[in-house]
Motif scaffolding. Structure first.
Motif, mmCIF file in Angstrom:
data_model
loop_
_atom_site.group_PDB
_atom_site.id
_atom_site.type_symbol
_atom_site.label_atom_id
_atom_site.label_comp_id
_atom_site.label_asym_id
_atom_site.label_seq_id
_atom_site.Cartn_x
_atom_site.Cartn_y
_atom_site.Cartn_z
ATOM 1 N N PRO A 178 7.486 -0.906 6.104
ATOM 2 C CA PRO A 178 7.795 0.516 6.090
ATOM 3 C C PRO A 178 6.836 1.325 6.953
ATOM 4 N N SER A 179 7.320 2.425 7.460
ATOM 5 C CA SER A 179 6.506 3.378 8.195
ATOM 6 C C SER A 179 7.097 4.761 7.936
ATOM 7 N N SER A 180 6.709 5.765 8.725
ATOM 8 C CA SER A 180 7.212 7.101 8.423
ATOM 9 C C SER A 180 7.220 8.010 9.634
ATOM 10 N N TYR A 181 7.746 9.210 9.389
ATOM 11 C CA TYR A 181 7.786 10.268 10.395
ATOM 12 C C TYR A 181 6.392 10.633 10.904
ATOM 13 N N ARG A 182 5.354 10.242 10.184
ATOM 14 C CA ARG A 182 3.986 10.620 10.543
ATOM 15 C C ARG A 182 3.518 10.008 11.866
ATOM 16 N N VAL A 183 4.264 9.053 12.397
ATOM 17 C CA VAL A 183 3.859 8.492 13.697
ATOM 18 C C VAL A 183 4.143 9.472 14.833
ATOM 19 N N PHE A 184 4.851 10.570 14.552
ATOM 20 C CA PHE A 184 5.140 11.591 15.562
ATOM 21 C C PHE A 184 4.263 12.818 15.331
ATOM 22 N N LEU B 283 11.001 0.190 9.117
ATOM 23 C CA LEU B 283 11.826 1.284 8.602
ATOM 24 C C LEU B 283 10.966 2.535 8.454
ATOM 25 N N ARG B 284 11.212 3.501 9.334
ATOM 26 C CA ARG B 284 10.525 4.798 9.229
ATOM 27 C C ARG B 284 11.370 5.735 8.368
ATOM 28 N N THR B 285 10.727 6.378 7.415
ATOM 29 C CA THR B 285 11.444 7.275 6.508
ATOM 30 C C THR B 285 10.868 8.690 6.589
ATOM 31 N N GLY B 286 11.619 9.624 6.011
ATOM 32 C CA GLY B 286 11.153 10.998 5.891
ATOM 33 C C GLY B 286 10.247 11.172 4.684
ATOM 34 N N PHE C 141 0.839 -1.204 0.000
ATOM 35 C CA PHE C 141 0.000 0.000 0.000
ATOM 36 C C PHE C 141 0.876 1.257 0.000
ATOM 37 N N TYR C 142 1.955 1.182 -0.730
ATOM 38 C CA TYR C 142 2.948 2.262 -0.753
ATOM 39 C C TYR C 142 2.325 3.615 -1.069
ATOM 40 N N TYR C 143 1.490 3.681 -2.099
ATOM 41 C CA TYR C 143 0.959 4.980 -2.518
ATOM 42 C C TYR C 143 0.149 5.628 -1.398
ATOM 43 N N ASP C 144 -0.731 4.869 -0.786
ATOM 44 C CA ASP C 144 -1.539 5.436 0.299
ATOM 45 C C ASP C 144 -0.675 5.858 1.481
ATOM 46 N N TRP C 145 0.348 5.090 1.782
ATOM 47 C CA TRP C 145 1.162 5.367 2.966
ATOM 48 C C TRP C 145 2.131 6.530 2.771
ATOM 49 N N PHE C 146 2.583 6.755 1.522
ATOM 50 C CA PHE C 146 3.669 7.716 1.320
ATOM 51 C C PHE C 146 3.414 8.809 0.287
ATOM 52 N N GLN C 147 2.391 8.666 -0.554
ATOM 53 C CA GLN C 147 2.206 9.638 -1.634
ATOM 54 C C GLN C 147 0.799 10.243 -1.708
#
Length: 296
Positions: A100-106, A147-150, A61-67
C-alpha cells in the motif's frame, strides 16, 4: 481462492476489515503476529522461509502510514529497510507482493486529479518514505501491485476519524481546511478493493504495477468534517460543534500534507474492474462501529 494469502498487520483496522470481508467470500488469510513489537528483516526471513505463501498483503505498518499524525523519521527508515527485505524475499520465493501507498507521494500543487503516470514529489518525511518503499518494491519484486489510496478513515480510537470525534465529543472548536481536497476512503471500501485485486491475481492475471483508488466524489476537509458531524449526531448526543473554516496554508501540517490529493481511478477500473463507491454511503456504518467499539 487457490492462492495462499498472507496478511502482515492483521491486527490493524484495515487488516481486520480485510479478514472480515474475506470470510464473507470464504477467502482466508494467514495473519501471523510479529515475534516482537513489529516485523523486521530477520523475523520476515524466518516467516517466509517457513510458510511460503503465494501472495503477501503488507499492512505491517498501517497505522504509521495511514493514521498517525506524526511518525519519527528513524522509525520510517527502519520500516523502509523491512519493506526492502520483504521485497527481496518475495522475489526469491516467487511471492506476489501487494504494497500500500498513498496520495502523500504527491506535493498537491496541481488542482486536477493525479494519475499513476504523474511524477511523485513528496512534501514531508512520510510521503518520501512511502515513495522510497514504492521504488524498492518496483526494483526488487517485479510481481507486485502498489495501491495508492486517498484519506483512509477507520474506526480506531487513535486514528484520523477517532481523533476528530474525540474533539467533537469534548466540544473543542474544529478548525478544518476549506481548500484542501482529497478522496475519503472508508476502511471497508479499501478492503473491498484489495480483495478485488487479489481475486484477479488468483486467476493468474499478470496485472502488475501501480494503481490509484479514491472513493467517489472528491471533497474538502471542511465538507468531510461537516458530514461526519451530521452523521455522528444521528448516533450520539453531542455538544454543539463550532466549525471554523481555515485555509490550507494556515494549517499546522501544511508543510507536509498535500493541499490537493485527489486521485484519478481510471486505471484500476479499466484493469481490475474496480468501481469507486461513494464515501458518504460508508460513513454511517463506520461511525456506528466507532461508537460501539472504538469509543469504549
Amino acid at each position: 481462492m487457490r492462492m495462499r494469502l498472507m496478511l502482515l498487520g492483521g491486527g490493524s483496522a484495515l487488516g481486520q476489515s480485510l479478514i472480515a470481508k474475506g470470510a464473507e467470500e470464504d477467502i482466508g488469510f494467514l495473519a501471523p503476529r510479529p515475534p516482537g513489537a513489529s516485523w523486521d528483516a530477520a523475523s520476515l526471513t524466518q516467516l517466509l522461509d517457513d510458510t511460503r505463501p503465494d501472495a503477501v498483503v503488507n499492512l505491517a505498518f498501517y497505522y504509521d502510514w495511514f493514521q498517525n499524525s506524526k511518525v519519527d523519521e528513524s522509525r520510517l527508515a527502519a520500516q523502509k529497510e523491512t519493506v526492502e527485505r520483504l521485497a527481496e524475499l518475495c522475489q526469491y520465493h516467487g511471492i506476489i507482493l501487494l504494497q500500500p501507498s498513498s496520495y502523500r507521494v504527491f506535493d498537491g500543487a496541481r488542482v486536477t486529479a493525479y494519475g499513476e503516470a504523474d511524477e511523485p514529489q513528496p512534501l514531508g518525511p512520510l510521503g518520501q518514505a512511502l515513495l522510497d518503499m514504492e521504488q524498492v518494491v518496483r526494483a526488487l519484486c517485479p510481481r507486485h501491485v502498489i495501491l495508492r489510496t486517498g484519506w483512509i478513515l477507520d474506526d480506531s480510537r487513535d486514528g484520523v476519524l477517532g481523533r476528530f470525534l474525540r474533539r467533537l465529543e469534548t466540544g473543542e472548536p474544529l478548525e478544518l481546511a476549506d481548500d484542501r481536497r482529497g478522496n475519503p476512503c472508508p476502511v471497508d471500501d479499501v478492503a473491498r478493493v484489495i480483495l478485488a485485486i487479489l481475486k484477479q491475481l488468483d486467476c493468474a492475471a499478470p496485472l502488475w504495477g501501480t494503481y490509484h483508488y479514491g472513493a467517489q466524489e472528491a471533497t474538502t476537509v471542511l465538507a468531510l468534517g461537516q458530514c461526519m458531524v451530521a452523521e455522528a449526531r444521528n448516533l450520539r448526543t453531542l455538544p454543539p460543534a463550532e466549525i471554523i473554516p481555515l485555509a490550507h496554508a494556515a494549517c499546522a501540517d501544511a508543510a507536509a500534507e498535500p493541499q490537493h490529493g485527489v486521485l484519478a481511478c481510471k486505471k484500476i477500473l479499466n484493469t481490475y474492474g474496480v468501481k469507486p463507491r461513494a464515501w458518504r454511503a460508508g460513513l454511517p456504518a463506520l461511525l456506528d462501529r466507532y461508537f460501539r467499539h472504538g469509543a469504549s
